[in-house]
Design a protein around this motif. Structure first.
Motif, PDB file in Angstrom:
ATOM      1  N   PRO A 112      -2.603  10.386  12.165  1.00 46.92           N
ATOM      2  CA  PRO A 112      -3.214  11.683  11.815  1.00 46.92           C
ATOM      3  C   PRO A 112      -2.485  12.400  10.684  1.00 46.92           C
ATOM      4  CG  PRO A 112      -2.053  11.814  13.914  1.00 46.92           C
ATOM      5  CD  PRO A 112      -2.116  10.373  13.553  1.00 46.92           C
ATOM      6  N   ASP A 113      -1.228  12.045  10.414  1.00 50.46           N
ATOM      7  CA  ASP A 113      -0.480  12.685   9.338  1.00 50.46           C
ATOM      8  C   ASP A 113      -0.779  12.084   7.965  1.00 50.46           C
ATOM      9  OD1 ASP A 113       0.803  14.409  11.099  1.00 50.46           O
ATOM     10  OD2 ASP A 113       2.412  12.971  11.502  1.00 50.46           O
ATOM     11  N   VAL A 114      -1.498  10.964   7.933  1.00 49.57           N
ATOM     12  CA  VAL A 114      -1.813  10.303   6.673  1.00 49.57           C
ATOM     13  C   VAL A 114      -3.099  10.872   6.094  1.00 49.57           C
ATOM     14  CG1 VAL A 114      -2.413   8.114   5.566  1.00 49.57           C
ATOM     15  CG2 VAL A 114      -0.604   8.181   7.296  1.00 49.57           C
ATOM     16  N   VAL A 115      -3.007  11.383   4.866  1.00 40.96           N
ATOM     17  CA  VAL A 115      -4.182  11.911   4.176  1.00 40.96           C
ATOM     18  C   VAL A 115      -4.994  10.778   3.561  1.00 40.96           C
ATOM     19  CG1 VAL A 115      -4.974  13.383   2.278  1.00 40.96           C
ATOM     20  CG2 VAL A 115      -3.039  14.093   3.701  1.00 40.96           C
ATOM     21  N   LYS A 116      -4.306   9.820   2.956  1.00 38.81           N
ATOM     22  CA  LYS A 116      -4.994   8.676   2.356  1.00 38.81           C
ATOM     23  C   LYS A 116      -4.040   7.493   2.231  1.00 38.81           C
ATOM     24  CE  LYS A 116      -4.025  10.128  -2.435  1.00 38.81           C
ATOM     25  NZ  LYS A 116      -4.633  10.453  -3.747  1.00 38.81           N
ATOM     26  N   ARG A 117      -4.641   6.315   2.168  1.00 40.83           N
ATOM     27  CA  ARG A 117      -3.899   5.085   1.928  1.00 40.83           C
ATOM     28  C   ARG A 117      -4.520   4.396   0.719  1.00 40.83           C
ATOM     29  NH1 ARG A 117      -3.529   4.350   8.100  1.00 40.83           N
ATOM     30  NH2 ARG A 117      -1.279   4.422   8.504  1.00 40.83           N
ATOM     31  N   TRP A 153       0.829  -1.192   0.000  1.00 37.84           N
ATOM     32  CA  TRP A 153       0.000   0.000   0.000  1.00 37.84           C
ATOM     33  C   TRP A 153       0.873   1.256   0.000  1.00 37.84           C
ATOM     34  CZ3 TRP A 153       1.069  -2.713   4.425  1.00 37.84           C
ATOM     35  CH2 TRP A 153       1.488  -2.005   5.548  1.00 37.84           C
ATOM     36  N   ARG A 154       0.238   2.358  -0.386  1.00 44.31           N
ATOM     37  CA  ARG A 154       0.925   3.652  -0.436  1.00 44.31           C
ATOM     38  C   ARG A 154       0.237   4.625   0.513  1.00 44.31           C
ATOM     39  NH1 ARG A 154       0.612   4.924  -5.673  1.00 44.31           N
ATOM     40  NH2 ARG A 154       2.689   4.051  -6.089  1.00 44.31           N
ATOM     41  N   GLU A 155       1.044   5.383   1.242  1.00 48.14           N
ATOM     42  CA  GLU A 155       0.513   6.412   2.134  1.00 48.14           C
ATOM     43  C   GLU A 155       0.881   7.794   1.606  1.00 48.14           C
ATOM     44  OE1 GLU A 155       1.881   5.657   6.093  1.00 48.14           O
ATOM     45  OE2 GLU A 155       0.724   3.784   6.286  1.00 48.14           O
ATOM     46  N   THR A 156      -0.090   8.695   1.606  1.00 47.82           N
ATOM     47  CA  THR A 156       0.135  10.091   1.240  1.00 47.82           C
ATOM     48  C   THR A 156      -0.058  10.944   2.483  1.00 47.82           C
ATOM     49  OG1 THR A 156      -0.672   9.708  -1.008  1.00 47.82           O
ATOM     50  CG2 THR A 156      -0.588  11.995  -0.258  1.00 47.82           C
ATOM     51  N   TYR A 157       0.884  11.876   2.715  1.00 49.69           N
ATOM     52  CA  TYR A 157       0.892  12.644   3.959  1.00 49.69           C
ATOM     53  C   TYR A 157       0.454  14.092   3.729  1.00 49.69           C
ATOM     54  CZ  TYR A 157       3.569   8.542   5.282  1.00 49.69           C
ATOM     55  OH  TYR A 157       3.971   7.252   5.494  1.00 49.69           O
ATOM     56  N   GLU A 158       0.307  14.804   4.817  1.00 48.31           N
ATOM     57  CA  GLU A 158      -0.158  16.195   4.788  1.00 48.31           C
ATOM     58  C   GLU A 158       0.737  17.079   3.922  1.00 48.31           C
ATOM     59  OE1 GLU A 158      -2.772  17.605   5.929  1.00 48.31           O
ATOM     60  OE2 GLU A 158      -3.631  16.293   7.459  1.00 48.31           O
ATOM     61  N   ASP A 159       2.033  16.792   3.888  1.00 49.39           N
ATOM     62  CA  ASP A 159       2.962  17.612   3.103  1.00 49.39           C
ATOM     63  C   ASP A 159       3.076  17.131   1.658  1.00 49.39           C
ATOM     64  OD1 ASP A 159       4.310  15.272   3.429  1.00 49.39           O
ATOM     65  OD2 ASP A 159       6.063  16.129   4.424  1.00 49.39           O
ATOM     66  N   SER A 160       2.155  16.251   1.227  1.00 48.63           N
ATOM     67  CA  SER A 160       2.079  15.713  -0.138  1.00 48.63           C
ATOM     68  C   SER A 160       3.162  14.688  -0.460  1.00 48.63           C
ATOM     69  CB  SER A 160       2.136  16.841  -1.177  1.00 48.63           C
ATOM     70  OG  SER A 160       1.024  17.706  -1.021  1.00 48.63           O
ATOM     71  N   THR A 161       3.999  14.325   0.485  1.00 49.83           N
ATOM     72  CA  THR A 161       4.964  13.250   0.255  1.00 49.83           C
ATOM     73  C   THR A 161       4.255  11.904   0.358  1.00 49.83           C
ATOM     74  OG1 THR A 161       5.583  13.154   2.594  1.00 49.83           O
ATOM     75  CG2 THR A 161       6.866  14.632   1.161  1.00 49.83           C
ATOM     76  N   THR A 162       4.877  10.886  -0.229  1.00 52.68           N
ATOM     77  CA  THR A 162       4.306   9.542  -0.209  1.00 52.68           C
ATOM     78  C   THR A 162       5.363   8.532   0.216  1.00 52.68           C
ATOM     79  OG1 THR A 162       4.827   9.120  -2.530  1.00 52.68           O
ATOM     80  CG2 THR A 162       2.670  10.110  -2.041  1.00 52.68           C
ATOM     81  N   ALA A 163       4.894   7.376   0.673  1.00 55.62           N
ATOM     82  CA  ALA A 163       5.782   6.266   1.024  1.00 55.62           C
ATOM     83  C   ALA A 163       5.042   4.960   0.788  1.00 55.62           C
ATOM     84  CB  ALA A 163       6.243   6.368   2.475  1.00 55.62           C
ATOM     85  N   ASN A 164       5.753   3.964   0.288  1.00 56.30           N
ATOM     86  CA  ASN A 164       5.168   2.657   0.030  1.00 56.30           C
ATOM     87  C   ASN A 164       5.538   1.683   1.145  1.00 56.30           C
ATOM     88  OD1 ASN A 164       4.213   3.749  -2.318  1.00 56.30           O
ATOM     89  ND2 ASN A 164       5.544   2.571  -3.678  1.00 56.30           N
ATOM     90  N   PHE A 165       4.599   0.806   1.487  1.00 50.47           N
ATOM     91  CA  PHE A 165       4.805  -0.159   2.561  1.00 50.47           C
ATOM     92  C   PHE A 165       4.313  -1.538   2.114  1.00 50.47           C
ATOM     93  CE2 PHE A 165       4.358   3.969   4.552  1.00 50.47           C
ATOM     94  CZ  PHE A 165       5.367   3.966   5.502  1.00 50.47           C
ATOM     95  N   SER A 166       4.780  -2.557   2.817  1.00 53.36           N
ATOM     96  CA  SER A 166       4.316  -3.923   2.568  1.00 53.36           C
ATOM     97  C   SER A 166       4.341  -4.706   3.871  1.00 53.36           C
ATOM     98  CB  SER A 166       5.174  -4.617   1.506  1.00 53.36           C
ATOM     99  OG  SER A 166       6.506  -4.762   1.968  1.00 53.36           O
ATOM    100  N   ALA A 167       3.527  -5.735   3.936  1.00 50.09           N
ATOM    101  CA  ALA A 167       3.496  -6.621   5.104  1.00 50.09           C
ATOM    102  C   ALA A 167       3.116  -8.014   4.627  1.00 50.09           C
ATOM    103  CB  ALA A 167       2.501  -6.115   6.144  1.00 50.09           C
TER     104      ALA A 167
END
Length: 355
Positions: A257-262, A203-217
């Motif tokens: 709370p810093d995550v805008v969307k996943r 999944w990908r997370e988008t943050y308040e500052d418009s940066t993104t990061a990808n994660f896996s589990a």
């Protein structure tokens, strides 16, 4: 008088014990023991064998484990030869050594660099047998072992359909009993004994500052053992429960709370198949829980400890969820508060749409 004599005897015996020499070693004479571990997989191009030695000393063995010189031999000459019907086919490979740099640093042994031996062959014959011969330090140790490969293993059903999307939830979920299961057919392999099933969610997370990061589990769905004997393969159907998926997501993804969307990116499936010798090795290596505390040992090698066997690893990436399952991920009872949204066109007008 007898009591005094007995008391003096006991005192003399106790003093004698206290004055004994205590500077001794429990290790005895050390003999070098080769340790070999290699698993051939005919679906892969590169085949790696680890060839090391056991070590022993009067100091801290955890310190020895961190020293590569305590584990490597000076000279290793190794060859793998192909056999069919107990006769050489004419194909053979001389192993080369290399340094890999991605060993986990969480273990007790030296890392991240380690020496391994390998040969390259993209077309090993799954109906053949392969014999390894290792000459260590110019004949000081000779190690041999032979293994068959895993033949005829394959997957069928939904897992091979390029248009398939996983359906783990109906459009409306009221209770945990409403979730669906995903299953497919596995044709068991010749010489195989154990199957392990895992999937990885991305999944990908988008943050308040418009940066993104990808994660896996990764979730381990457990082992399934061959229905009959390794020489008499059948079929079985692994089952992946929808409820388990949503509970797993709720465990590995936390509200932030810093995550805008996943955004759900996809699911990767991994099926690992173990040869019967590898399965036996795994079984006898499990922690001892009995009162006797006797650890069994298994090897199919002559002249060394360890294992020379085979496996097959099947991986298929980027499975997607169908619309109802995405909806449940976004606003369902277990994952609704985690900020997942949908990129599907049919959800554009919904509040859980990413658009």
């Amino acid at each position: 008088m007898r009591r005094k004599l007995l008391l003096l005897t006991l005192i003399s015996f106790t003093v004698g014990i206290g004055s004994c020499e205590t500077d001794f070693s429990l290790n005895g004479d050390y003999q070098i023991q080769p340790v070999v571990f290699g698993l051939l997989d005919h679906t892969q191009d590169v085949h790696m064998i680890k060839i090391t030695k056991a070590f022993l000393g009067d100091g801290d063995n955890l310190v020895y484990a961190q020293n590569p010189d305590s584990n490597y031999f000076q000279q290793v000459d190794a060859t793998v030869v192909e056999y069919k019907n107990d006769e050489e086919t004419g194909r053979s490979w001389v192993l080369q050594d290399t340094i890999v740099t991605n060993k986990s640093t969480d273990g007790i042994f030296y890392a991240p660099d380690q020496k391994v031996y390998y040969f390259t062959e993209p077309a090993l014959d799954s109906t053949a047998e392969y014999e390894i011969t290792i000459d260590i330090n110019g004949g000081e140790h000779i190690v041999t072992g032979r293994t068959a490969l895993i033949d005829k293993f394959k997957l069928s059903g939904t897992v091979l359909n390029p248009q398939f999307k996983i359906q783990w939830a109906p459009n409306t979920v009221d209770t945990d009993d409403d979730y669906y299961a995903w299953n497919f057919t596995v044709v068991e392999g010749q010489h195989a004994a154990r199957y392990n099933y895992q999937y990885t969610i991305n999944w990908r997370e988008t943050y308040e500052d418009s940066t993104t990061a990808n994660f896996s589990a990764t979730r381990d769905n457990g082992d399934v053992f061959q229905t009959f004997s390794p020489d008499n393969p059948s079929v079985h159907e692994p089952v992946f429960q929808g409820l388990d998926f949503y509970l797993f997501v709720a465990t590995v993804v936390q509200p932030d709370p810093d995550v805008v969307k996943r955004e759900f990116l996809g699911l990767d499936l991994k099926v690992s198949v173990a040869h019967e010798d590898l399965n036996t090795y795994m079984e006898v290596s499990e922690p001892v829980t009995g009162i006797a505390q006797v650890q069994q040992e298994f090897t199919n090698l002559t002249g060394a400890r360890g294992l020379f066997s085979s496996r097959v690893v099947f991986e298929k990436k980027n499975f997607q969820l169908n619309a109802a399952s995405i909806k449940e991920l976004c606003n369902g009872q277990h994952t609704g508060g985690l900020g997942f949204c949908s990129n599907l066109p049919e959800h554009t007008s919904e509040w859980w749409s990413c658009n």
